[in-house]
Every structure is written in C-alpha cells, then in structure tokens.
Design a protein around this motif. Sequence first.
Motif, PDB file in Angstrom:
ATOM      1  N   THR A 138      50.492  16.717  33.616  1.00 19.80           N
ATOM      2  CA  THR A 138      51.304  17.815  34.121  1.00 19.80           C
ATOM      3  C   THR A 138      50.617  19.151  33.877  1.00 19.80           C
ATOM      4  N   GLU A 139      50.903  20.111  34.746  1.00 20.74           N
ATOM      5  CA  GLU A 139      50.342  21.452  34.572  1.00 20.74           C
ATOM      6  C   GLU A 139      50.925  22.130  33.337  1.00 20.74           C
ATOM      7  N   TRP A 140      52.134  21.776  32.970  1.00 14.86           N
ATOM      8  CA  TRP A 140      52.851  22.432  31.886  1.00 14.86           C
ATOM      9  C   TRP A 140      53.254  21.450  30.801  1.00 14.86           C
ATOM     10  N   LEU A 141      53.278  21.938  29.568  1.00 11.19           N
ATOM     11  CA  LEU A 141      53.979  21.277  28.474  1.00 11.19           C
ATOM     12  C   LEU A 141      54.968  22.300  27.933  1.00 11.19           C
ATOM     13  N   CYS A 142      56.252  21.987  28.008  1.00 13.13           N
ATOM     14  CA  CYS A 142      57.296  22.879  27.508  1.00 13.13           C
ATOM     15  C   CYS A 142      57.985  22.217  26.316  1.00 13.13           C
ATOM     16  N   LEU A 143      57.948  22.875  25.181  1.00 15.82           N
ATOM     17  CA  LEU A 143      58.673  22.416  24.002  1.00 15.82           C
ATOM     18  C   LEU A 143      59.925  23.269  23.853  1.00 15.82           C
ATOM     19  N   GLY A 144      61.054  22.619  23.711  1.00 11.82           N
ATOM     20  CA  GLY A 144      62.312  23.327  23.544  1.00 11.82           C
ATOM     21  C   GLY A 144      62.924  23.022  22.195  1.00 11.82           C
ATOM     22  N   ALA A 145      63.523  24.032  21.580  1.00 15.55           N
ATOM     23  CA  ALA A 145      64.185  23.851  20.292  1.00 15.55           C
ATOM     24  C   ALA A 145      65.573  24.477  20.337  1.00 15.55           C
ATOM     25  N   VAL A 146      66.514  23.794  19.721  1.00 14.39           N
ATOM     26  CA  VAL A 146      67.872  24.296  19.550  1.00 14.39           C
ATOM     27  C   VAL A 146      68.141  24.375  18.054  1.00 14.39           C
ATOM     28  N   VAL A 147      68.544  25.542  17.584  1.00 11.03           N
ATOM     29  CA  VAL A 147      68.844  25.745  16.163  1.00 11.03           C
ATOM     30  C   VAL A 147      70.355  25.847  15.990  1.00 11.03           C
ATOM     31  N   ILE A 148      70.881  25.032  15.091  1.00 11.64           N
ATOM     32  CA  ILE A 148      72.316  24.974  14.810  1.00 11.64           C
ATOM     33  C   ILE A 148      72.521  25.085  13.304  1.00 11.64           C
ATOM     34  N   ARG A 149      73.531  25.811  12.882  1.00 13.65           N
ATOM     35  CA  ARG A 149      73.885  25.783  11.467  1.00 13.65           C
ATOM     36  C   ARG A 149      74.248  24.349  11.070  1.00 13.65           C
TER      37      ARG A 149
END
Length: 287
Positions: free
Chosen positions: A35-46
């Motif tokens: 793929t042209e892109w690598l996207c890393l996503g993060a969600v921060v929760i208490r």
Amino acid sequence: MRDENVPDHYYAAYIDEAGDPGLRSVRPIDEVGGTEWLCLGAVVIRASQSSKAVGWVRSMLEEAGVRNPSDLHYRNLPGFRRTSICSATARLPIRAFVLASNKKNMRQYRNLRAERLKSQQWFYNFCLRLLLERVTHFCFEHAKAENAPGRLLKIVYSERGGHSYGQTTAYQELLKSQSKAGTMLLTKRRIYWEVLDWRLAEAASHKSSAGAQLADVIASAFYQAVDTLPPTKLDNSFAKLLKPIMARDDGLYMNYGLALQPTPPSKAKLTDQQKEIFEFYGYKFWP
C-alpha cells in the motif's frame, strides 16, 4: 484475579493500523505492491472509562442500524453507516491520534541497523515510535494537569497475523536504553517513558476488544481520506467528522493528533486530493 506484579494504569491506548508496512514494492510506483500508506491509529481512554467501551460500541452499531452487532469493522460498513459510526465516535470521552506515513520515498529502503538486530518489522516499529511520542506526551501532560494520582499508560495492540509483539517490546526497550545513554538518532520529540511500563502492554484480538475496534475506526477513516488506489474509494468526510476527539498540542492538530510522514510535507509529493485532509487539520503545503 489481578496480577499483583502488574501496576495500575491511569490510561489505556488502543492501537490499530490500516495499510501495510511493506517497502519492497510500493504502489503507485509499482503496479503491484504494498500500500502507498501505512496509517496507525490510537484511541486513548481513561482506565476508569475503559469498561464502558463495549457498551459504547454496541450502542453505536445499534444506532447505525447494524443487525446483530457483534463487533465493529469499518471496512464492512457502507458509507451512510460510516457517517453514523464516526459521528458517534466523535462524541465519546476519548482522544485520538493518527500517524499517516506515505511510503513512496521509503520504497526499497533498507535499515541496516535493524537488519543486524534481525528485526523484520522495523518500519512498523519506527512508525509506532512516532505515534507513541505523541500519545505518551499527551498522557504525561494530561495527568499533570489533572494532578492525577497515577499516570501509567497501558498499550493494547489490535492483534494481526505475522507480527511479533516481542520484537516491538524489544525495540522500545532499545529506544529507552538509547534515550538514557543520549545516543538517540532522532531527538526532536521523545517517548515519555515516565508513563510506560513494559508489563502494561498486550495484544488483543479485534473481536474481543472494543477499544481496538474504536482504533480501527480512527485508522481506517484516515486511510480512506488519503488513499487514492483501488480498492479504496477516497472520501475524507469521515475523517473530518472525527475532529472533536483528535488530540491537540498548543491548540494545533498538525503534527500531533494527525502527523504526516515524511517531513517536511512536500517530500510526500501528495496529490491535491490527498492534501485536503491534512490541510483541514492545519497543514500547509508550499510549492
């Protein structure tokens, strides 16, 4: 029963990715390739809110009209349901981060130092490092502002086949040692080791982790906002809906809640369509 050797955590960060880390061949330079892109996503929760994530996801799926909701997969949703899911995600008490790496300039790049360490996933680990620099900074500063009694961050990776989380942990321990020794090659930002403890890291299956499913929404929505190659149908409207929860530093989303690699942005040689989402979050592309 809780393991007494594992410390309590104040935050949990759920991490997922869209795209692949392959560099041997990269589209659109190569007709067939990674793929042209690598996207890393993060969600921060208490941590005090983490147990609510299952209910959040179930309510979101019901609101979106998904029958028999068992788990949330962004790629399986039609457009109108993605609108509903992203709108609902943007109302949650969470913060989100994306590291979007355009891989064209990395095609066939070799990291000889990583090869000597026999690391087969060095590029993923490098992108994860950039993501964690921002996530750990947020947790450190947020805990300080709240006078929180604790500030440790638990990291939960959305499990994927072929990935060694042991290698990822070893890479992070190497970075920590280099940081203490003052031998870091990249020093503009840093991982805030003060909020990390290696015992607070684990991999979880997508289906079993509501937090990982939320991270999938973040990573996938931004991937759809930048990828112009089939089978993706570029649409940045979903990523724009997530603005209320994207993290900011000194009021800026740019290079924090949304971070583009490579830097400077001109190196990525993006199309006008691909630039739109970054401009929406504050990036400037000079001629």
